[in-house]
Enzyme design. Structure first.
Site, short mmCIF file in Angstrom:
data_model
loop_
_atom_site.label_atom_id
_atom_site.label_comp_id
_atom_site.label_asym_id
_atom_site.label_seq_id
_atom_site.Cartn_x
_atom_site.Cartn_y
_atom_site.Cartn_z
CB CYS A 1 -1.02 0.00 1.14
SG CYS A 1 -0.49 -0.78 2.66
NE ARG B 1 2.29 -9.36 5.04
CZ ARG B 1 0.98 -9.22 4.91
NH1 ARG B 1 0.17 -9.99 5.63
NH2 ARG B 1 0.47 -8.34 4.08
CD GLN C 1 -0.52 -8.98 0.23
OE1 GLN C 1 -0.05 -7.88 0.04
NE2 GLN C 1 -1.24 -9.27 1.31
CG ASP D 1 -2.19 -5.54 -2.26
OD1 ASP D 1 -3.37 -5.45 -1.87
OD2 ASP D 1 -1.22 -5.14 -1.61
CG HIS E 1 -3.74 -0.38 -2.18
ND1 HIS E 1 -2.67 -1.12 -2.63
CD2 HIS E 1 -3.96 -0.74 -0.90
CE1 HIS E 1 -2.24 -1.88 -1.63
NE2 HIS E 1 -2.99 -1.69 -0.57
CE LYS F 1 -9.10 -9.13 8.64
NZ LYS F 1 -7.74 -9.68 8.65
CG HIS G 1 -5.60 -1.56 2.21
ND1 HIS G 1 -4.24 -1.50 2.32
CD2 HIS G 1 -6.08 -0.46 2.84
CE1 HIS G 1 -3.90 -0.41 3.00
NE2 HIS G 1 -4.99 0.23 3.34
#
Length: 652
Positions: A348, A377, A395, A397, A399, A480, A526
């Site tokens: 992000c 991570r 991911q 991912d 945004h 979320k 997200h």
RNA sequence: GCCCGAGUAGCUCAGUCGGCAGAGCGGUUCACUCGUAAUGAACAGGUCAGGGGUUCGAUUCCCCUCUCGGGCUCCA
């Protein structure tokens, strides 16, 4: 006082019984079968022991052994038997709590001197439990004053803690200075609300002790670790065996096992824990998964961006990650005379910088940035697990930057997009989970959190799906919704997450110019649909038990000649299929046909084509399709290719 | 990170008074040429996870590390 009472049954019919009759008496009056199967009674909505007298005018339901509540009781009672056995066999042992759980039960113990249970101990405990069951000890319910309870449990500090602390607990065993207990005479007593089976001779015995594990007292890692014994328990031998069989079947689908057998991916020790490599066959599946996702995102108005894997520390100071997420990050590298760089744990902040690169207009919103972003991570060593919990992952991912006004509509269409896309991969049984503000780790005002949470709740509520509340489960920057999917054998997996974030746009000073000519801060959503590509790959592997649908299968067609002199034709058929865009190979006939078919079947290929004299002559193939009753002969090549094309197009 | 268990051939696993390392599958080669889930034979393949210790001698006993599995805590 009347000498009969009137009881209403769930079907609305009333029954007269002698005063003082119990649930057991009622069951017996209804039928011998029910008398045998009865476990507890639900009296005016409250679960009661079968031996409790029924009040006049009560509505009573008899709970049977095979029902959910019946099994719950059986498991609960079995946990008591386990505790008694352990206290018998291990002098000085003390016990914590022992509730029923899904499919079974557990009980937590502490052995003197910090001793632990061995697998051999489980056998001894099992044997002692069966003795207790054979003794048919009654479960005797009692309520005793707290003072007295403290004497009874003087040797059991965890029980004393429960007695002392239970006042605040709604599921309490205490009430106004009174403690509820269940006793199995002659020498076992436990704190408990019940209810229980009548005695250890009723309904118990179809159990198996499964494993011993460590568990923190009250689930808090600051507390001592107790020894937990897990067991499973059922109402019949057949049900127990069925359960054990289900476990075996689930083990066969384990993506770690299939990944190895089908040559999809591996975790070489040389690379490190939780870091996967995808082999060519897994690589094909993954590429198809990603390609299809890209296409769908493009159609849905996403723009594709790319960002590096490492960044200077300042970026994660701005985003708040170093303050709130540092323990999930790999330690920094020091470069260029002291500048710290971090591997990114999330994408992000990069997307925020892309947004901030120039002045944005409200006309650009919602602005949707998508990236297959690889993040790292630092997962604690005990938690890495196959592809579902790794230290390096990609991911899918995105945004989405929106105005507050657009936020609701965007969440709405986003949820539709998520559920549609997951369904295309074969997952179509969902429920939603709403995760709210974490008590201890959260940035931003309560007002922002409340507003964001409410927006998510409204979007979720429009779906015809179950919504489960996950109190305090949100990320540090926002609440979320997560989409939980049930797979082919009913297990649930957390897939997509949609997070609303009011904080990061503020931290990064993101702005857009509104219709009014003023600068406003956008809201960021997200979202990752696969969660991570790795996890999704693992889930699909288990969902399909390694038998990927044709559109995803690494090899879609294998061609086998009946004899060696058909090999040229087999090779030609495979080549034509490849030229037509399919993934096809062939294997020469140096083994009996049956053996080659067997190998292909073990690879779980969707189609095995067998070609012999007739096919060479007529330009046909015979298709031994996965899951088909029998092979189909004499299919003209073009017909087969057309069918295959349709299969792929329809993602079958 | 914590508790328990486990690491022997590519895979699945045998191998307990400490005494030269085994099977099946898989691989390679040769023979077999077969119409829908196992043809036969031969050969190759191991620092017994890594390091240290005890011992005349360690895959085996002890310690440490790494990795994996089952849980707890945490999480996509």
């Amino acid at each position: 006082m009347p000498d009969t009472i009137s009881i209403t049954l769930p079907d609305g019919l009333a029954r007269e019984l002698p005063a003082g009759s119990t649930g057991a008496d009622l069951a017996a009056a209804i039928g011998t079968r029910l008398a045998r199967d009865a476990v507890i009674a639900v009296v005016n909505g409250t679960e009661r022991d079968l031996g409790d007298p029924l009040p006049d005018g009560a509505t009573v339901e008899i709970v049977t052994a095979a029902s959910e509540r019946g099994l719950f009781t059986i498991r609960h009672s079995t946990a008591h038997v386990l505790a008694q056995a352990v206290l018998d066999l291990f002098p000085g042992a003390t016990f914590g709590i022992g509730p029923p759980v899904e499919d079974g039960f557990y009980y937590d113990f502490e052995l003197p001197g910090g001793a632990t249970f061995s697998p051999d101990d489980l056998e001894r405990i099992d044997a002692r439990m069966r003795e207790i069951i054979a003794e048919a000890q009654p479960f005797v319910r009692d309520e005793i004053p707290s003072d007295r309870a403290r004497e009874v449990f003087a040797a059991h500090p965890y029980k004393l803690e429960i007695i002392a602390g239970a006042a605040e607990d709604p599921t309490s065993v205490t009430e106004a200075g009174v403690v509820r207990t269940y006793e199995n005479p002659p020498n076992f007593i436990d704190l408990c609300r019940g209810p229980h089976v009548r005695d250890t001779g009723h309904h118990l015995g179809h159990f198996k002790l499964m494993r011993v594990a460590g568990a923190y007292w009250r689930g808090d890692e600051r507390n001592p670790m107790l020894q937990r014994i897990y067991g499973t328990a059922w109402h019949s031998k057949a049900a127990l065996e069925e359960h054990l069989h289900r476990l075996e079947e689930a083990a066969k689908r384990d993506h770690r096992k299939l990944g190895n057998e089908l040559d999809l991916f591996s975790f070489p020790d040389e690379i490190g824990s939780g870091l996967a490599v995808f082999h060519p066959k897994g690589g094909i599946v993954r590429r198809i998964m990603e390609d299809y996702s890209r296409r769908r995102h493009e159609e849905a108005g996403y723009e594709f961006v790319y960002s590096p894997h490492i960044t200077k520390a300042g970026l994660f100071e701005t985003s708040g990650h170093l303050e709130w997420f540092a323990e999930g990050m790999f330690p920094p590298m020091e470069l260029d005379g002291g500048t710290e760089y971090y591997l990114k744990p999330m994408n992000c902040p990069f997307h925020c910088l892309i947004f901030r690169h120039r002045t944005r207009s409200y006309r650009e919103l919602p602005l949707r940035m998508f990236e297959f972003g690889s993040v790292y991570r630092y997962e604690k060593s005990g938690v890495v697990h196959g592809l579902t919990r790794v230290r390096g992952m990609t991911q899918d991912d995105a945004h989405i930057f929106t105005t507050k006004e657009q936020m609701g509509d965007e969440l709405d269409s986003l949820l539709t997009f998520v559920l549609d896309l997951l369904a295309d991969y074969g997952l179509d049984d969902f429920y939603l989970e709403l995760s709210t503000r974490p008590e201890e780790k959260a940035i931003g005002s309560h007002e922002d959190w409340d507003e964001a949470t409410e927006a998510l709740r409204q979007a979720a509520a429009k779906r015809d799906l179950d919504l489960v509340l996950d109190e305090g489960g949100g990320a540090f920057y926002g609440p979320k919704i997560s989409v939980q999917a049930r797979d082919a054998i009913g297990r649930t997996w957390q897939m997509s997450t949609l997070q609303l974030d009011f904080q990061e746009p503020q931290r990064f000073g993101l702005e857009y110019v509104g219709r009014d000519g003023q600068r406003h801060t956008p809201i960021m959503i997200h979202r990752a649909l696969f969660g991570s590509v790795e996890r999704f790959f693992g889930v699909l592997t288990e969902h399909y038990a390694g038998a990927f649908p044709t559109w995803l299968a690494p090899v879609q067609v294998r061609v086998l000649g009946v004899r060696g002199d058909h090999d040229d034709y087999a090779a030609a058929v495979a080549a034509r299929l490849r030229a037509a865009g399919f993934r096809a190979d062939w294997v020469e006939a140096d083994e009996p046909l049956g053996a080659r078919i067997r190998r292909a079947k073990l690879e779980k290929l969707p189609h095995v084509l067998v070609v012999g004299d007739d096919d060479v002559a007529a330009g046909t193939v015979a298709d031994n399709a996965r899951g088909a009753e029998r092979p189909e002969r004499d299919i003209p090549f073009d017909d087969f290719a057309a069918r295959l094309r349709a299969e792929v197009a329809e993602r079958r």
